[in-house]
Design an enzyme around this catalytic site. Structure first.
Site, PDB file in Angstrom:
ATOM      1  N   GLY A   8       0.931  -0.721   0.112  1.00 16.35           N
ATOM      2  CA  GLY A   8      -0.186   0.081   0.167  1.00 16.35           C
ATOM      3  C   GLY A   8       1.104   1.289  -0.204  1.00 16.35           C
ATOM      4  N   GLY A  12       6.316   1.374   3.383  1.00 16.32           N
ATOM      5  CA  GLY A  12       7.886   1.597   3.151  1.00 16.32           C
ATOM      6  C   GLY A  12       8.084   0.397   2.026  1.00 16.32           C
ATOM      7  CB  ALA A  31      12.656   8.510 -11.211  1.00 14.26           C
ATOM      8  CG  HIS A  50      11.558   8.853  -2.253  1.00 17.23           C
ATOM      9  ND1 HIS A  50      11.356   7.315  -2.993  1.00 17.23           N
ATOM     10  CD2 HIS A  50      10.582   8.661  -2.146  1.00 17.23           C
ATOM     11  CE1 HIS A  50      10.334   6.784  -2.668  1.00 17.23           C
ATOM     12  NE2 HIS A  50       9.297   8.070  -2.012  1.00 17.23           N
ATOM     13  CD  GLU A  62      13.913  13.095 -11.914  1.00 18.75           C
ATOM     14  OE1 GLU A  62      13.511  14.024 -12.827  1.00 18.75           O
ATOM     15  OE2 GLU A  62      14.078  13.505 -10.660  1.00 18.75           O
TER      16      GLU A  62
END
Length: 174
Positions: A8, A12, A31, A50, A62
């Site tokens: 979820g 973590g 990313a 992050h 990215e």
């Protein structure tokens, strides 16, 4: 080894995933979410958290072109996360107002390409959000997104050697 890490929101997943690479010398961190841009302070803070956890020697890319980036990456690959990749793909493909059939057709080749790229990687870890653990969407586009992410998760999990489920910071290997 290819591993999918799911769970979820705020469970973590990213922290667990980053810990899987403690001994790796070369990491390509892919990313696919939108970069911090000053438009959304909460998102920018999340991106900054992050970034601050990642070692300086990790290479960050990215991009929403995960298949191409995965093929071009050096060393081990960490993708964080499939939810933001699907959001970017739906944005660029203007799929939010499409029918479910149109959205699935538009995404099918992209999902295939990503799965093939992952299957060719000797070491890859992919983070995703598990669907069905959050709020039930009240709009058609939200239901379509949830269902598409469930399909993406199943297809990517099929090319992985392990799936880790993270709940409240605890990890279950499925």
């Amino acid at each position: 080894m290819r591993i999918m890490v799911t769970g979820g929101v705020r469970s973590g997943k990213s922290k667990h995933t980053e810990g899987l690479f403690d001994d790796a010398a070369v990491i390509s961190y892919l990313a696919p979410g939108r970069p911090a841009d000053g438009q959304d302070p909460e998102w920018d803070a999340r991106v900054a958290r992050h970034r601050s956890r990642r070692p300086a020697h990790w290479v960050t890319v990215e991009t929403a072109a995960l298949d191409d980036a995965c093929r071009a990456a050096s060393g081990s690959v960490l993708i964080d996360c499939l939810r933001t990749w699907l959001t970017a793909a739906m944005d660029t493909g203007q799929l939010w107002e499409a029918t479910t059939e149109e959205a699935y057709a538009a995404m099918s080749l992209r999902i295939d390409s990503l799965c093939h790229a992952l299957a060719d990687r000797p070491v890859a870890v992919v983070v995703t959000n598990e669907v069905g653990l959050g709020v039930v969407p009240s709009h058609r586009s939200g239901v379509m997104f949830r269902d598409l992410l469930g399909t993406v998760n199943q297809r990517v999990a099929a090319v992985c050697d392990e799936v880790h489920l993270v709940i409240a910071g605890r990890v279950l290997k499925l």
